[in-house]
Design a protein around this motif. Structure first.
Motif, PDB file in Angstrom:
ATOM      1  N   HIS A 388       0.826  -1.205   0.000  1.00 34.36           N
ATOM      2  CA  HIS A 388       0.000   0.000   0.000  1.00 34.36           C
ATOM      3  C   HIS A 388       0.863   1.259   0.000  1.00 34.36           C
ATOM      4  O   HIS A 388       0.492   2.275  -0.593  1.00 34.36           O
ATOM      5  CB  HIS A 388      -0.937   0.010   1.207  1.00 34.36           C
ATOM      6  CG  HIS A 388      -1.817   1.214   1.261  1.00 34.36           C
ATOM      7  ND1 HIS A 388      -1.936   2.003   2.373  1.00 34.36           N
ATOM      8  CD2 HIS A 388      -2.609   1.780   0.312  1.00 34.36           C
ATOM      9  CE1 HIS A 388      -2.769   3.006   2.116  1.00 34.36           C
ATOM     10  NE2 HIS A 388      -3.189   2.887   0.883  1.00 34.36           N
ATOM     11  N   ARG A 598      -6.103  -6.968  -7.041  1.00 30.91           N
ATOM     12  CA  ARG A 598      -4.806  -6.434  -6.639  1.00 30.91           C
ATOM     13  C   ARG A 598      -4.463  -5.212  -7.488  1.00 30.91           C
ATOM     14  O   ARG A 598      -4.688  -5.247  -8.695  1.00 30.91           O
ATOM     15  CB  ARG A 598      -3.732  -7.516  -6.817  1.00 30.91           C
ATOM     16  CG  ARG A 598      -2.367  -7.157  -6.256  1.00 30.91           C
ATOM     17  CD  ARG A 598      -1.378  -8.296  -6.507  1.00 30.91           C
ATOM     18  NE  ARG A 598      -0.156  -8.132  -5.759  1.00 30.91           N
ATOM     19  CZ  ARG A 598       0.917  -7.466  -6.205  1.00 30.91           C
ATOM     20  NH1 ARG A 598       0.897  -6.904  -7.399  1.00 30.91           N
ATOM     21  NH2 ARG A 598       2.006  -7.366  -5.455  1.00 30.91           N
ATOM     22  N   PRO A 599      -3.950  -4.116  -6.928  1.00 35.72           N
ATOM     23  CA  PRO A 599      -3.530  -3.889  -5.547  1.00 35.72           C
ATOM     24  C   PRO A 599      -4.492  -2.939  -4.806  1.00 35.72           C
ATOM     25  O   PRO A 599      -4.068  -1.945  -4.219  1.00 35.72           O
ATOM     26  CB  PRO A 599      -2.181  -3.206  -5.754  1.00 35.72           C
ATOM     27  CG  PRO A 599      -2.417  -2.322  -6.956  1.00 35.72           C
ATOM     28  CD  PRO A 599      -3.431  -3.038  -7.821  1.00 35.72           C
ATOM     29  N   ASP A 622      -2.087  -9.348  -1.864  1.00 38.22           N
ATOM     30  CA  ASP A 622      -2.419  -7.935  -1.746  1.00 38.22           C
ATOM     31  C   ASP A 622      -2.420  -7.570  -0.274  1.00 38.22           C
ATOM     32  O   ASP A 622      -2.500  -8.441   0.602  1.00 38.22           O
ATOM     33  CB  ASP A 622      -3.805  -7.667  -2.369  1.00 38.22           C
ATOM     34  CG  ASP A 622      -4.015  -6.213  -2.733  1.00 38.22           C
ATOM     35  OD1 ASP A 622      -3.071  -5.424  -2.570  1.00 38.22           O
ATOM     36  OD2 ASP A 622      -5.123  -5.864  -3.187  1.00 38.22           O
ATOM     37  N   ASP A 626       0.711  -9.782   0.948  1.00 35.76           N
ATOM     38  CA  ASP A 626       1.774  -9.640  -0.037  1.00 35.76           C
ATOM     39  C   ASP A 626       3.147  -9.681   0.628  1.00 35.76           C
ATOM     40  O   ASP A 626       4.100 -10.191   0.043  1.00 35.76           O
ATOM     41  CB  ASP A 626       1.599  -8.319  -0.799  1.00 35.76           C
ATOM     42  CG  ASP A 626       2.661  -8.115  -1.856  1.00 35.76           C
ATOM     43  OD1 ASP A 626       2.623  -8.828  -2.879  1.00 35.76           O
ATOM     44  OD2 ASP A 626       3.557  -7.260  -1.652  1.00 35.76           O
ATOM     45  N   THR A 639      -2.572 -14.032  -9.633  1.00 36.50           N
ATOM     46  CA  THR A 639      -3.330 -12.921 -10.213  1.00 36.50           C
ATOM     47  C   THR A 639      -2.999 -12.761 -11.676  1.00 36.50           C
ATOM     48  O   THR A 639      -1.871 -12.995 -12.115  1.00 36.50           O
ATOM     49  CB  THR A 639      -3.034 -11.616  -9.476  1.00 36.50           C
ATOM     50  OG1 THR A 639      -1.617 -11.407  -9.420  1.00 36.50           O
ATOM     51  CG2 THR A 639      -3.572 -11.651  -8.060  1.00 36.50           C
TER      52      THR A 639
END
Length: 879
Positions: A388, A598-599, A622, A626, A639
């Motif tokens: 993030h 994602r993400p 994610d 992750d 993904t």
């Protein structure tokens, strides 16, 4: 017949058991099993009926029952011991006091959030943001971190969710009575309620009173606009969480931010304590707190730049969403209208608007962006997981033009969860019995390796059994509300099977979280649910925002699938997902499923709670997964490329999910010799067939998960990170800026103003390099000299850097493909006076890699009170 007058009759406890009142008022009971047991034992049936609410429980007793309790000597002793334990807890030195002496860390931190999820008894939360804020306060309390929480008291909280007969989400908003909640009204010494006020357009005033909740040793201040001094419209400003239109939401956020600072000042005055040294804004909703603090300083004589400099130094901003739609953005003219009403009379309105302006490429000039304002008001900012942080730096890169995304000054502190709240009582009691209180209190997660396999498997089965009992009761209640008769509901008594692999999925229902991804191939899902040897079963829950029609349609699609008589014993949807449901669901599932796009998952903490209880995660890489997935603590759902269409991604990732369930999870859970189950139409009698009767590989994964993830996902770790990485530096910066009558804030503000004026004249005129042969090798040194024109600035005002690294091999490759990630400082060569504001800076670079190598030179502002070289968003690169 309707009463013509109503009033609250307070429970008056006999002196012998008066401590129960204090124990009920302090929300520590919500994570303290011994206190919960004390209340439960007063009347177990009433405790269950009243939803584990100590205040309501005490209020349900008549005088005779209270007299009986006061005559119970054993109970009186328990009350006295519990009260003494609470007194020790709120007064003794803990981690923070033992780790830092006076002055080494902030004396207190103000923590602003629009929602706080502490207990279902105080329903002031909607989802992850609120639960995270509640866990933050709880761990701060356990660690002794001196936080003061600031939020709003919503008259109806979020909403209660039910389902119609045709599976459509329905919302109700039961009104809360603060007098029946674990709250106390903040009052003056004469008993009158403290009241704060904000001027709003139309010559009106928004008033609010302040309620206090005690979260262990952390006070939480909640502002409430439902007061007689307000007109009818103003009284409803704090009616519900995330309700109303733009005008309504803006007033909520003005009250939270600006009113919250006013409430803090009143609280500090009444308590005789200093104002907080650090202000933490949990998401952009509370961003206006910075404006109120600037207003205070400008009233003292500081100008705008000086006040902004002081406020920024001590402000921390946390962004929680990688989804632009999740950020509050108000019409710029609406914000202007409110501030023209006199909210901050000393602050120029155009300066307020500039803080939230999307004045960068791709921005909307007509909106006021609360996250952008939060970043501009906070000298320190963070995302809530490592990935993030990467996404946030890319998302807000426009605020720092000329810098690569990796250099954007937004760091990461990964969220955590409060172990005493989320670890099941079954798990904690087992640990207590086997290892003692010290190991449990010290969170000695490695002890799990000493638990016999059979004992651990028995605990997991007990948790699954408890979940199934809860599911059946909730499912029956839901169907009653949907209009079903008792005669139609016999089947609910046998849904789910305690021997079947149980998977949970519960969260808010925005589209990116993909509630219905598991339904992508309904027939394949049915085969997994009804497999005669290795079936799975699913417990699903989640709320959609009342205005999100697409989210509601996803819930309807899911519920209609679960209503199918063929599979309804294997998959259920439970309405009204809340803390109480989560406290049984998360420990009880074997696997937690998470499949966002994602993400777009900032962190996601539900799977952390599952892991603490020995559940495994099955998730897209994610958020927190992750960085913490290691191949042995669960499974990663592959993904698809982000370049694929949403439909293609859903198809590919759903297929990958089915493959993992079929080929990885069920064989490991059941073993190779699983016997056939009963007929698919009825409840299963599956019993796992494993080596030695136990799923040894699965149990190994459970132990590994608890031992390795336990410390990592703990909110204690998270709060300690905030203290060390953000709170302490912010407190130091604030003290330095404000010392000697804000002398450094004034000086830094003047310096920044001068730098901004002069920086357009900075030019890198020429760059030379020496020392590399025609065939450079690793270990060679490259001497770089840069000739820079600084105009009206001095060499001490700037940082001159060589930036170097891997470059594109082809001559026509775009600069964006270069990876110049290393920096080396070039120092002033004082012996050469080039005149006319021109200087030479030089330095040596070590070539430490093979392949294509390149470098450039850049100039940035430099000052000891800047938190980052990129802070001022000014840079001149060599042309």
């Amino acid at each position: 017949m309707k009463a013509i007058r109503r009033f609250i009759v307070r429970t008056h406890l006999p002196e012998e058991i008066s401590g129960l009142s204090r124990l009920a008022a302090n929300l520590r009971w919500s994570w303290h099993p011994q206190t919960q047991a004390l209340f439960r034992d007063l009347d177990p049936a009433a405790w269950e009926e009243l939803g584990h609410d100590p205040v309501a429980l005490l209020g349900s007793f008549d005088r005779q029952r209270l007299t009986e309790l006061a005559a119970d000597s054993q109970l009186v002793q328990r009350v006295q011991e519990a009260t003494a334990d609470l007194d020790r807890y709120v007064s003794e030195d803990r981690w923070y006091q033992n780790e830092f002496s006076a002055g080494q860390a902030p004396s207190s931190i103000a923590y602003f959030s629009p929602e706080f999820g502490i207990t279902a008894v105080l329903p002031q939360y909607s989802g992850g943001l609120g639960i995270l804020a509640g866990d933050h306060l709880k761990s701060a309390s356990d660690l002794g971190v001196p936080i003061i929480g600031v939020g709003l008291l919503y008259q109806a909280g979020y909403f209660k969710q039910s389902l119609s007969r045709d599976a459509w989400q329905q919302e109700t908003y039961p009104v809360l009575d603060p007098d029946n909640l674990p709250l106390t009204l903040l009052k003056e010494s004469d008993g009158t309620p403290v009241q704060i006020s904000l001027p709003i357009p139309g010559g009106r005033t928004l008033h609010a009173q302040v309620w206090r909740a005690d979260v262990g040793r952390v006070p939480l201040l909640l502002l409430d606009s439902d007061v007689p001094a307000n007109d009818d419209t103003a009284r409803t400003i704090t009616d519900r969480l995330y309700g109303g239109g733009g005008d309504h939401r803006l007033q909520q956020e003005l009250l939270l931010g600006m009113g919250g600072v006013k409430a803090l000042r009143q609280y500090a005055r009444l308590q005789g304590i200093e104002a907080p040294e650090v202000y933490h804004t949990n998401e952009g909703h509370a961003g206006f707190q910075g404006i109120e603090r600037i207003q205070e300083l400008m009233e003292q004589g500081l100008n705008w730049e000086e006040a902004l400099t002081s406020v920024r130094a001590s402000t921390v901003f946390t962004t929680h969403t990688p989804v632009p739609a999740g950020i509050d953005r108000f019409d710029r003219s609406l914000v202007e209208q409110f501030f023209q009403a006199g909210l901050a009379p000393a602050v120029p309105v155009e300066n307020v608007l500039a803080l939230g302006a999307e004045d960068y490429d791709g921005g909307d000039r007509g909106v006021h962006n609360m996250a952008v304002m939060g970043l501009r008001l906070g000298q320190r900012a963070n995302g809530v997981a490592q990935l993030h942080g990467v996404v946030s730096r890319e998302m807000f890169q426009g605020l720092w033009p000329g810098f690569d995304a990796a250099e954007v000054p937004i760091t990461s502190i990964t969220n955590g969860v409060h172990a005493p709240t989320w670890v099941s009582e079954t798990v904690s009691e087992t640990a207590m019995t086997m290892f003692g209180a010290a190991a449990v209190a010290g969170h000695d997660w490695d002890k799990v390796w000493e638990v016999p396999d059979q004992e651990l498997w028995n605990v997991r089965r007990e948790l699954r059994r408890t979940l199934i009992q809860d599911v059946r009761a909730r499912l029956k209640s839901s169907w009653r509300k949907r209009g079903a008769s008792e005669a139609e509901l016999a089947w609910t008594d046998s849904v789910l099977d305690e021997n079947v692999l149980t998977i949970g999925f519960a969260r808010r229902v925005p589209t990116y979280k993909r509630l219905t991804l598991m339904l992508r191939d309904p027939e394949r899902l049915k085969r997994l649910l009804l497999d005669p040897e290795r079936p799975i079963q699913l417990v699903v829950a989640g709320k959609s925002h009342p205005a999100d029609e697409q989210g509601k349609r996803m819930i309807q699609e899911m519920v209609r699938f679960t209503d199918d008589p063929e599979v309804r014993h294997r998959i259920v949807f439970l309405p009204n997902y809340d803390i109480r449901m989560a406290s049984t669901l998360m420990p009880g599932v074997d696997v937690w499923l998470n499949n966002p796009l994602r993400p777009l998952e900032a962190c996601g903490t539900s799977g952390m709670k599952v892991a603490m209880n020995g559940g495994l995660n099955l998730s897209v890489l994610d958020g927190w997964w992750d960085e913490m997935y290691d191949g042995e603590n669960g499974w990663a759902i592959p993904t698809a490329s982000s370049a694929a269409s949403t439909e293609e991604r859903d198809d590919l990732e759903a297929a990958a999910l089915y493959d993992l369930l079929e080929n990885e999870l069920t064989p490991r859970f059941y073993g190779a010799e699983a016997p056939a189950a009963a007929g698919a139409a009825g409840p299963s009698t599956v019993s796992a067939g494993h080596d030695d009767g136990l799923p040894l590989q699965w149990i190994e994964m459970i132990k590994h998960t608890i031992a390795t993830l336990g410390p990592q996902v703990s909110a204690d770790r998270m709060v300690q990170d905030y203290v060390n990485i953000l709170y302490r530096p912010a407190a130091d910066a604030g003290r330095i800026a404000d010392a000697d009558g804000y002398a450094n804030a004034r000086a830094l503000a003047a310096w920044k103003t001068a730098v901004r004026e002069q920086f357009p004249g900075v030019v890198v005129e020429h760059v030379d390099s020496l020392g590399v042969s025609d065939a450079p090798q690793i270990g060679d040194e490259l001497e770089v000299s840069a000739y820079v024109r600084l105009g009206g600035l001095t060499p001490q005002d700037v940082l001159v850097q060589a930036v170097y690294g891997k470059v594109s091999a082809g001559e026509d490759a775009s600069v964006s493909e270069d990876e110049l990630t290393e920096t080396g400082q070039l120092t002033l060569v004082p012996s050469e006076d080039l005149g006319d504001g021109r200087y030479r800076f030089s330095g040596t670079l070590l070539i430490d890699r093979s392949g294509s190598f390149g470098y450039t030179v850049r100039v940035l502002p430099q000052h000891s009170l800047l938190a980052s070289p990129a802070e001022m968003a000014l840079v001149v690169n060599a042309g």
